[in-house]
Design a protein around this motif. Structure first.
Motif, PDB file in Angstrom:
ATOM      1  N   ASP A  78       0.836  -1.204   0.000  1.00  0.00           N
ATOM      2  CA  ASP A  78       0.000   0.000   0.000  1.00  0.00           C
ATOM      3  C   ASP A  78       0.872   1.255   0.000  1.00  0.00           C
ATOM      4  N   ASN A  79       1.986   1.206   0.730  1.00  0.00           N
ATOM      5  CA  ASN A  79       2.925   2.338   0.742  1.00  0.00           C
ATOM      6  C   ASN A  79       3.476   2.593  -0.655  1.00  0.00           C
ATOM      7  N   HIS A  80       3.983   1.522  -1.278  1.00  0.00           N
ATOM      8  CA  HIS A  80       4.477   1.635  -2.654  1.00  0.00           C
ATOM      9  C   HIS A  80       3.414   2.269  -3.551  1.00  0.00           C
ATOM     10  N   ALA A  81       2.201   1.734  -3.468  1.00  0.00           N
ATOM     11  CA  ALA A  81       1.157   2.091  -4.423  1.00  0.00           C
ATOM     12  C   ALA A  81       0.712   3.544  -4.268  1.00  0.00           C
ATOM     13  N   TRP A  82       0.409   3.961  -3.026  1.00  0.00           N
ATOM     14  CA  TRP A  82      -0.153   5.297  -2.873  1.00  0.00           C
ATOM     15  C   TRP A  82       0.874   6.379  -3.178  1.00  0.00           C
ATOM     16  N   PHE A  83       2.100   6.242  -2.682  1.00  0.00           N
ATOM     17  CA  PHE A  83       3.117   7.258  -2.988  1.00  0.00           C
ATOM     18  C   PHE A  83       3.336   7.364  -4.495  1.00  0.00           C
ATOM     19  N   SER A  84       3.467   6.219  -5.165  1.00  0.00           N
ATOM     20  CA  SER A  84       3.773   6.244  -6.593  1.00  0.00           C
ATOM     21  C   SER A  84       2.630   6.870  -7.380  1.00  0.00           C
ATOM     22  N   PHE A  85       1.402   6.604  -6.984  1.00  0.00           N
ATOM     23  CA  PHE A  85       0.263   7.251  -7.635  1.00  0.00           C
ATOM     24  C   PHE A  85       0.217   8.739  -7.311  1.00  0.00           C
ATOM     25  N   ALA A  86       0.351   9.078  -6.024  1.00  0.00           N
ATOM     26  CA  ALA A  86       0.222  10.479  -5.612  1.00  0.00           C
ATOM     27  C   ALA A  86       1.283  11.355  -6.263  1.00  0.00           C
ATOM     28  N   ALA A  87       2.484  10.799  -6.468  1.00  0.00           N
ATOM     29  CA  ALA A  87       3.585  11.571  -7.045  1.00  0.00           C
ATOM     30  C   ALA A  87       3.571  11.574  -8.564  1.00  0.00           C
ATOM     31  N   SER A  88       2.666  10.817  -9.178  1.00  0.00           N
ATOM     32  CA  SER A  88       2.650  10.682 -10.634  1.00  0.00           C
ATOM     33  C   SER A  88       2.104  11.943 -11.300  1.00  0.00           C
ATOM     34  N   PRO A  89       2.392  12.117 -12.586  1.00  0.00           N
ATOM     35  CA  PRO A  89       1.857  13.281 -13.306  1.00  0.00           C
ATOM     36  C   PRO A  89       0.438  13.080 -13.807  1.00  0.00           C
ATOM     37  N   PHE A  90      -0.184  11.949 -13.467  1.00  0.00           N
ATOM     38  CA  PHE A  90      -1.532  11.662 -13.964  1.00  0.00           C
ATOM     39  C   PHE A  90      -2.564  12.477 -13.181  1.00  0.00           C
ATOM     40  N   ALA A  91      -3.209  13.369 -13.858  1.00  0.00           N
ATOM     41  CA  ALA A  91      -4.190  14.246 -13.214  1.00  0.00           C
ATOM     42  C   ALA A  91      -5.466  13.465 -12.896  1.00  0.00           C
ATOM     43  N   ASP A  92      -6.221  13.969 -11.918  1.00  0.00           N
ATOM     44  CA  ASP A  92      -7.511  13.373 -11.558  1.00  0.00           C
ATOM     45  C   ASP A  92      -8.562  13.841 -12.564  1.00  0.00           C
ATOM     46  N   THR A  93      -8.707  13.074 -13.629  1.00  0.00           N
ATOM     47  CA  THR A  93      -9.589  13.468 -14.737  1.00  0.00           C
ATOM     48  C   THR A  93     -10.928  12.754 -14.704  1.00  0.00           C
ATOM     49  N   GLY A  94     -11.145  11.904 -13.719  1.00  0.00           N
ATOM     50  CA  GLY A  94     -12.355  11.107 -13.698  1.00  0.00           C
ATOM     51  C   GLY A  94     -12.175   9.736 -14.304  1.00  0.00           C
ATOM     52  N   GLU A  95     -11.023   9.504 -14.940  1.00  0.00           N
ATOM     53  CA  GLU A  95     -10.706   8.183 -15.468  1.00  0.00           C
ATOM     54  C   GLU A  95      -9.845   7.436 -14.466  1.00  0.00           C
ATOM     55  N   PRO A  96      -9.953   6.107 -14.401  1.00  0.00           N
ATOM     56  CA  PRO A  96      -9.159   5.354 -13.434  1.00  0.00           C
ATOM     57  C   PRO A  96      -7.682   5.313 -13.811  1.00  0.00           C
TER      58      PRO A  96
ATOM     59  N   GLY B 282       7.515  -0.776  -7.187  1.00  0.00           N
ATOM     60  CA  GLY B 282       8.167  -1.955  -6.646  1.00  0.00           C
ATOM     61  C   GLY B 282       9.498  -2.138  -7.347  1.00  0.00           C
ATOM     62  N   GLY B 283      10.378  -2.949  -6.763  1.00  0.00           N
ATOM     63  CA  GLY B 283      11.715  -3.118  -7.330  1.00  0.00           C
ATOM     64  C   GLY B 283      11.736  -3.601  -8.757  1.00  0.00           C
ATOM     65  N   VAL B 284      10.733  -4.380  -9.162  1.00  0.00           N
ATOM     66  CA  VAL B 284      10.659  -4.878 -10.533  1.00  0.00           C
ATOM     67  C   VAL B 284      10.588  -3.721 -11.532  1.00  0.00           C
ATOM     68  N   ALA B 285      10.044  -2.597 -11.121  1.00  0.00           N
ATOM     69  CA  ALA B 285       9.881  -1.449 -12.019  1.00  0.00           C
ATOM     70  C   ALA B 285      11.207  -0.804 -12.390  1.00  0.00           C
ATOM     71  N   LEU B 286      12.321  -1.257 -11.800  1.00  0.00           N
ATOM     72  CA  LEU B 286      13.632  -0.763 -12.209  1.00  0.00           C
ATOM     73  C   LEU B 286      14.124  -1.438 -13.482  1.00  0.00           C
ATOM     74  N   ASN B 287      13.391  -2.429 -13.986  1.00  0.00           N
ATOM     75  CA  ASN B 287      13.771  -3.064 -15.251  1.00  0.00           C
ATOM     76  C   ASN B 287      13.337  -2.145 -16.388  1.00  0.00           C
ATOM     77  N   ALA B 288      14.226  -1.242 -16.768  1.00  0.00           N
ATOM     78  CA  ALA B 288      13.886  -0.182 -17.719  1.00  0.00           C
ATOM     79  C   ALA B 288      13.538  -0.734 -19.094  1.00  0.00           C
ATOM     80  N   VAL B 289      14.143  -1.853 -19.473  1.00  0.00           N
ATOM     81  CA  VAL B 289      13.833  -2.454 -20.772  1.00  0.00           C
ATOM     82  C   VAL B 289      12.409  -3.009 -20.758  1.00  0.00           C
ATOM     83  N   GLY B 290      12.050  -3.710 -19.688  1.00  0.00           N
ATOM     84  CA  GLY B 290      10.693  -4.216 -19.573  1.00  0.00           C
ATOM     85  C   GLY B 290       9.664  -3.103 -19.601  1.00  0.00           C
ATOM     86  N   ASN B 291       9.982  -1.978 -18.977  1.00  0.00           N
ATOM     87  CA  ASN B 291       9.061  -0.835 -18.983  1.00  0.00           C
ATOM     88  C   ASN B 291       8.820  -0.332 -20.410  1.00  0.00           C
ATOM     89  N   MET B 292       9.897  -0.250 -21.182  1.00  0.00           N
ATOM     90  CA  MET B 292       9.743   0.170 -22.581  1.00  0.00           C
ATOM     91  C   MET B 292       8.879  -0.819 -23.356  1.00  0.00           C
TER      92      MET B 292
END
Length: 713
Positions: A198-216, A400-410
């Protein structure tokens, strides 16, 4: 041959419930309180009331002893603006022990110093929060052992498990007393346990550039393990977040799969192996049709219904003995015998691309790395496919630590394109992705405070635009003390507190790099997270094809297998790389933190070969003037001197954590024979240059400095 799921699931589930129940009571007696307890509810109510009255609240997040990447975060919260990160201190930077599990004494001291610098003190901290729910972790650990009896009894003999130092867990249980004693408090300090994912999830969402547009917004937390499981999926909508699922398993884990294989095949320890192995994969056969290992290796992960990923326990054995016998025979038949703990970091055992000409097995090992990356990407896409279909979202926060796999993210951005959305969501869209600069466990200290603020009804807060939060900017006297050494030569070279002074220092940096110099930049608070982003960076000329070999061999003393990252202005990034539209939110914010690779354009391979990896990609960092004025000015100056606003950027360290203090910066200079100069910027803007003195002085930097002055005049 396949077996998914534990051998004794009912016994494991019963053990989880019993251990969690007992641990809840024992930890409460020691001063740890879970969410939902009377203490936590009362503290939340107090914080909520203070915020409603317009008062400022301070929250501290702690990563305690026993789990990797210990540290401390300080967050300021107001009802008007939500949470604001002040510092996120990583203990490894102060101790010099990478991924340390030791008690975060120096991190807490530095956090308190930052608080006092704001005119506040320890008594102003309204809640102290831990980055793990320890009773849940105790239950999950019990379940892990009971699930696979009797073979799993081998885990009880371990002094260290992946991500945990069992020898320090006793110190963790005494943390309320230890922290209190360190701070000079009269009573034991109560700590509130916050759920890890929950810590990972909320911080990463709150700090993201995704605006609250009404879409999930879909949120995926993928790591080695959390306190309950290793894969947790969420959706955020209307300013709230809810968990959709958690896999309740330490071992049905993408992080554990990649960590164990990369370590036992690459020859490095866990937490140091994953990034190296990702780099190695680019040298192997990344074609699923022709890679000799992929078709057989993919059987180690079962991709089931509803996005489920399960470990094939007939092939893998790290659910029983992760250190000494992590493979069963079918996996040995594919990959060969795993390297043992006493072989790790042995030069004869480590995977080295430079051995490819005289060791016949090197290409095979590189192909195994490629197969591992391909299997990982299959599983990652499988999880995210289910999450996007379930939520109907086209925006994804990955953490989460898996998100450091920059190639997988691409690969995610490439896979979930307009065609996928037309087919599966019946609309015109494509995936938009954001990964925080600190997705691994050093970020969960921030997450604990952000989540607590959210539960106290604070607004979400402002998006994150940079990562310069580790420690405080160095004072001038601290730098001068570090420079006072017989083997170091130094000179005050200017200041950056004015635009003219900053541009002059930036021009000197670019002038030096254009002539083949390798420089280090040490300025401001350090980056939080594993990537150097311009405050603790080594910089060099990307147009020089020999720079990678020189940096790896004479400056960093590291494997040639590892790429160098490109740091660029946005305009240069667009000129030389294929920037994906799915990373474009908030002016391409997703490319600010080197968590996402980009495919290079043909001109890049000719012009900036030092920062193009074997697979034609670069782990890109885009720099903005507003976030880092000096580094941005340096890139603009490079455009004048070498014709491209791009620099080599690698972390300012030698076989250890990124340099944190001025003394560590000078010690790193001493250890690095190929580093020409370190530029140190004090908190008042004064700029110093330091280089090897005495017999080690090559005369290179002083010659360039004289030439630069002559040209300027």
């Amino acid at each position: 041959m396949s077996r998914t799921g534990p051998r004794h699931p009912r016994l494991g589930a019963a053990g989880f419930r019993a251990a969690e129940w007992l641990a809840t009571r024992l930890f409460a007696m020691a001063g740890f309180h879970r969410l939902g307890s009377a203490f936590a509810d009362a503290r939340l109510a107090q914080v909520r009331d203070k915020l409603a009255c317009g008062e400022t609240v301070f929250l501290a997040g702690l990563g305690l002893a026993g789990t990797h990447n210990a540290g401390a975060a300080l967050v300021e919260v107001t009802q008007a603006d939500g949470p604001r990160l002040i510092v996120n201190n990583e203990e490894e930077r102060f101790s010099g022990n990478k991924h340390t599990t030791e008690y975060p004494k120096a991190s807490i001291d530095a956090m308190v110093a930052a608080l006092r610098g704001m005119g506040r003190d320890v008594g102003d901290i309204d809640a102290w929060l831990t980055s793990w729910d320890y009773p849940t972790l105790a239950g999950t650990t019990a379940r892990a052992v009971l699930d696979e009896l009797p073979q799993s009894l081998a885990m009880l003999r371990l002094k260290e498990a992946p991500g945990f130092d069992i020898r320090r867990l006793d110190q963790m249980t005494r943390s309320p007393k230890i922290v209190s004693r360190q701070l000079g408090l009269a009573e034991r300090l109560p700590l509130i346990c916050m759920p890890h994912h929950d810590n990972h999830a909320w911080f990463s969402f709150a700090a993201s550039p995704f605006a609250d547009t009404g879409e999930p917004v879909a949120i995926a937390v993928l790591d080695g393990t959390g306190d309950r499981g290793s894969i947790s999926l969420y959706v955020a909508d209307g300013g709230t977040m809810r968990q959709l699922t958690c896999n309740d398993s330490m071992f049905d884990s993408l992080g554990a799969f990649y960590s164990v294989i990369s370590s036992t095949q690459g020859g490095w320890t866990l937490l140091s192996s994953e990034g190296r192995y990702m780099g190695a994969a680019a040298w192997g056969d990344m074609d699923r049709a022709s890679n000799r290992y992929y078709a057989r290796l993919k059987a180690v992960l079962h991709l089931g219904d509803h996005g489920q990923v399960q470990l094939n326990r007939a092939m893998a054995n790290w659910q029983c003995d992760p250190s000494y016998h992590p493979y069963k025979q079918p996996l040995i038949d594919i990959l060969g015998e795993p390297l043992k703990p006493d072989q790790l970091w042995n030069p004869d055992a480590m995977l080295r691309v430079e051995d490819i000409r005289h060791r016949p097995d090197t290409q095979d090992r590189l192909d195994k790395a490629a197969a591992t990356q391909l299997v990982f990407e299959d599983a990652l896409i499988h999880v995210i496919d289910h999450l996007l279909r379930t939520t109907g979202a086209h925006r994804l926060v990955l953490t989460g630590g898996v998100a450091l796999n920059a190639v997988g993210n691409m690969r995610l951005l490439e896979h979930f394109d307009e065609t996928w959305f037309a087919r599966h969501q019946n609309r015109r869209a494509r995936l938009h992705l954001w990964v925080p600069p600190v997705p691994g466990d050093p970020g969960v200290t921030i997450g604990a405070a952000f989540l607590f603020a959210h539960l106290a009804s604070a607004p979400r807060g402002a998006p994150m635009t940079h990562a310069f939060y580790c420690g405080l900017p160095p004072r001038r006297d601290e730098i001068e003390t570090a420079l006072a050494a017989d083997d170091i030569a130094w000179q005050q070279i200017g200041e950056v507190s004015t635009a003219q002074g900053r541009d002059e220092i930036a021009d000197l940096m670019a002038f030096t790099v254009a002539r083949g110099g390798i420089i280090a930049l040490y300025q401001g608070a350090a980056e939080t997270g594993p990537r150097a982003l311009g405050h603790r960076s080594i910089l060099a000329n990307p147009c020089d094809a020999g720079v990678r070999e020189a940096l790896n061999a004479r400056v960093k003393y590291r494997e040639a297998i590892r790429p160098l990252a490109p740091m660029a202005t946005l305009e240069a990034a667009k000129d030389y790389f294929e920037l994906l539209e799915g990373a474009s939110d908030a002016d391409y914010n997703a490319y600010h933190y080197m968590v996402l690779t980009a495919r290079s354009k043909p001109i890049a391979r000719e012009t900036i070969p030092a920062v193009i990896h074997a697979d034609g990609t670069g782990r890109l960092q885009i720099v903005r003037a507003l976030d880092d004025p000096l580094t941005y000015a340096y890139l603009k100056a490079l455009g004048r001197h070498i014709g491209v606003e791009i620099s080599v950027n690698t972390s300012f360290n030698v076989a250890g954590p990124i340099a944190q203090t001025p003394q560590q910066a000078i010690d790193t200079l001493r250890r690095s024979k190929g580093l020409d100069v370190v530029l140190l910027i004090a908190s008042d803007g004064t700029a110093f240059a330091a280089w090897h003195g005495g017999d080690r002085d090559s005369g290179r930097f002083t010659g360039w400095l004289t030439e630069w002055h002559a040209q300027r005049s």
